[in-house]
Write a protein that holds these residues in place. Structure first.
Motif, PDB file in Angstrom:
ATOM      1  N   GLY A 130    -100.498 -55.457 -35.902  1.00 17.58           N
ATOM      2  CA  GLY A 130    -100.900 -55.504 -34.493  1.00 17.58           C
ATOM      3  C   GLY A 130    -101.662 -54.233 -34.155  1.00 17.58           C
ATOM      4  O   GLY A 130    -102.610 -53.861 -34.852  1.00 17.58           O
ATOM      5  N   THR A 131    -101.228 -53.545 -33.079  1.00 16.14           N
ATOM      6  CA  THR A 131    -101.845 -52.272 -32.709  1.00 16.14           C
ATOM      7  C   THR A 131    -101.662 -51.268 -33.850  1.00 16.14           C
ATOM      8  O   THR A 131    -102.500 -50.412 -34.095  1.00 16.14           O
ATOM      9  N   GLU A 187    -111.370 -53.807 -35.021  1.00 14.67           N
ATOM     10  CA  GLU A 187    -112.261 -53.756 -33.861  1.00 14.67           C
ATOM     11  C   GLU A 187    -113.244 -52.592 -33.952  1.00 14.67           C
ATOM     12  O   GLU A 187    -114.408 -52.710 -33.594  1.00 14.67           O
ATOM     13  N   GLY A 232     -99.981 -59.539 -33.632  1.00  7.33           N
ATOM     14  CA  GLY A 232    -101.158 -60.146 -33.007  1.00  7.33           C
ATOM     15  C   GLY A 232    -102.226 -60.600 -33.988  1.00  7.33           C
ATOM     16  O   GLY A 232    -102.777 -61.696 -33.865  1.00  7.33           O
ATOM     17  N   GLN A 236    -104.278 -65.152 -36.334  1.00  9.83           N
ATOM     18  CA  GLN A 236    -105.379 -65.758 -37.105  1.00  9.83           C
ATOM     19  C   GLN A 236    -104.751 -66.432 -38.327  1.00  9.83           C
ATOM     20  O   GLN A 236    -104.685 -65.863 -39.417  1.00  9.83           O
TER      21      GLN A 236
HETATM   22  P1  ADP Z   1     -98.365 -54.568 -30.454  1.00 10.32           P
HETATM   23  O1  ADP Z   1     -98.681 -54.261 -31.886  1.00 10.32           O
HETATM   24  O2  ADP Z   1     -98.980 -53.598 -29.516  1.00 10.32           O
HETATM   25  O3  ADP Z   1     -96.914 -54.810 -30.211  1.00 10.32           O
HETATM   26  P2  ADP Z   1     -99.657 -57.104 -30.956  1.00 10.32           P
HETATM   27  O4  ADP Z   1     -98.831 -57.410 -32.145  1.00 10.32           O
HETATM   28  O5  ADP Z   1     -99.981 -58.235 -30.027  1.00 10.32           O
HETATM   29  O6  ADP Z   1     -99.062 -55.957 -30.075  1.00 10.32           O
HETATM   30  O7  ADP Z   1    -101.009 -56.487 -31.500  1.00 10.32           O
HETATM   31  C1  ADP Z   1    -102.106 -56.237 -30.683  1.00 10.32           C
HETATM   32  C2  ADP Z   1    -103.353 -56.112 -31.546  1.00 10.32           C
HETATM   33  O8  ADP Z   1    -103.504 -57.316 -32.293  1.00 10.32           O
HETATM   34  C3  ADP Z   1    -104.614 -55.965 -30.721  1.00 10.32           C
HETATM   35  O9  ADP Z   1    -105.057 -54.614 -30.841  1.00 10.32           O
HETATM   36  C4  ADP Z   1    -105.630 -56.874 -31.359  1.00 10.32           C
HETATM   37  O10 ADP Z   1    -106.474 -56.107 -32.160  1.00 10.32           O
HETATM   38  C5  ADP Z   1    -104.837 -57.782 -32.261  1.00 10.32           C
HETATM   39  N1  ADP Z   1    -104.794 -59.171 -31.794  1.00 10.32           N
HETATM   40  C6  ADP Z   1    -104.084 -59.668 -30.755  1.00 10.32           C
HETATM   41  N2  ADP Z   1    -104.278 -60.990 -30.624  1.00 10.32           N
HETATM   42  C7  ADP Z   1    -105.124 -61.357 -31.622  1.00 10.32           C
HETATM   43  C8  ADP Z   1    -105.716 -62.587 -32.050  1.00 10.32           C
HETATM   44  N3  ADP Z   1    -105.473 -63.732 -31.413  1.00 10.32           N
HETATM   45  N4  ADP Z   1    -106.532 -62.546 -33.121  1.00 10.32           N
HETATM   46  C9  ADP Z   1    -106.776 -61.404 -33.776  1.00 10.32           C
HETATM   47  N5  ADP Z   1    -106.259 -60.222 -33.420  1.00 10.32           N
HETATM   48  C10 ADP Z   1    -105.463 -60.193 -32.357  1.00 10.32           C
END
Ligand code: ADP
Ligand code: ZN
Length: 294
Positions: A130-131, A187, A232, A236
């Motif tokens: 994710g982040t 990104e 996140g 995909q």
């Molecule tokens: P966190 O890691 O902050 O808890 P997430 O797991 O949702 O939150 O991760 C967020 C990151 O994941 C965002 O920076 C983005 O780059 C990526 N992301 C979120 N949704 C998608 C998606 N549908 N497809 C690809 N990348 C995504």
């Protein structure tokens, strides 16, 4: 029993109430501000709900040694107001309930192992992409802590030849898994939001290459019986077959277990608990805090 669960993240705190059937019955989210504002808000929410125990899965690094006076403190985080700041102690002391804490990814690994995609096995690895990138590990039925806790997201990777930004983006190591393959790295490399990149964009074969390299390293290092990929970026779903294929190719026949040679589709998998792994893991920690056999 009413179990309080907290998923502590850099942008938000997710608080839930769980029951003895390991179901989450109520949830709220509080933006992560400074501890001075956020901690009292969390205490107030849990206090109104009269919880019996608290389990926390948190961003890190975090002190996990239960006999340390700084158990449950956030340590060297880049989030400055939380650096060297207690998280578990003020909640436990104000609510007067037993409490346990682990990393967010160890909590998710615990839940997937007890109730989800790795149920009945002795080991699993849960990775969030994710982040950042983080991994939790259950080995021989125990969550791995060691010196502090695993930081697999900062495992160094060989850069790919076709990577337009092979130096990566981690301020500590540049070319670690997180620096090469977390959402923000995708990104920055391609100058677009990850979810805007079409399925046939070269970003995804490169992403799968790096995540496969991570899987190969983890298989060789820990021999987990399942690798569960969440977060996140793993929304995909087309990444899964690409990662599986490259993992098998990179192992090159060296690991001859059928899990990887024949059953890779059920070896590198999505979380069985969907997006609930983290909160469910925190619920299991709350139950452990009460001494329930889990
Ligand atoms: P966190 O890691 O902050 O808890 P997430 O797991 O949702 O939150 O991760 C967020 C990151 O994941 C965002 O920076 C983005 O780059 C990526 N992301 C979120 N949704 C998608 C998606 N549908 N497809 C690809 N990348 C995504
Ligand atoms: Zn790094």
């Amino acid at each position: 029993m009413r179990y309080g669960t907290l998923e502590a993240g850099g942008t938000k705190m997710v608080l839930s109430i769980g029951n003895e059937n390991n179901e989450l019955t109520e949830q709220t989210s509080i933006p992560t501000g400074t501890p001075e504002v956020t901690i009292p808000a969390m205490i107030a929410w849990f206090a109104e709900r009269n919880i019996d125990a608290l389990g926390i899965g948190t961003f890190g690094p975090v002190e996990l040694k239960e006999d340390s006076p700084r158990y449950g403190w956030i340590t060297k985080t880049p989030k400055l107001s939380w650096r060297d700041h207690p998280l578990l102690p003020p909640l436990r002391d104000a609510l007067k309930v037993p409490a346990l804490i682990d990393t967010d990814v160890n909590a998710a690994a615990l839940a997937e192992w007890k109730l989800g995609a790795a149920k009945g096995l002795n080991s699993c690895m849960y990775v969030t992409v994710g982040t950042g990138v983080g991994a939790g590990l259950v080995i021989e039925g125990n969550l791995v802590h060691g010196l502090m806790h695993p930081e697999l997201g900062h495992m160094l990777l060989q850069p790919a030849e076709n990577d337009p930004a092979p130096e990566g983006f981690c301020p500590y190591h540049q070319g670690c898994v997180e620096g090469l393959a977390a959402g923000p790295a995708i990104e920055k490399r391609w100058g677009k939001k990850a979810y805007e990149l079409p399925e046939d964009h070269p970003a995804w074969t490169l992403e799968a290459e790096y995540l496969a390299r991570m899987c190969v390293n983890a298989i060789c290092a820990f021999s987990p019986e399942k690798i569960i990929l969440g977060g996140g970026v793993m929304q995909q779903k087309h990444l899964f077959p690409l990662i599986r294929r490259r993992t098998v190719a990179l192992l090159n026949g060296y690991i001859s277990h059928p899990a990887v040679t024949e059953e890779i589709d059920s070896y590198i998998i999505e979380p069985g608990l969907g997006t609930r792994s983290g909160a469910t893991g925190a619920l299991l920690l709350a139950r452990r805090a009460l001494g329930e056999l889990l």
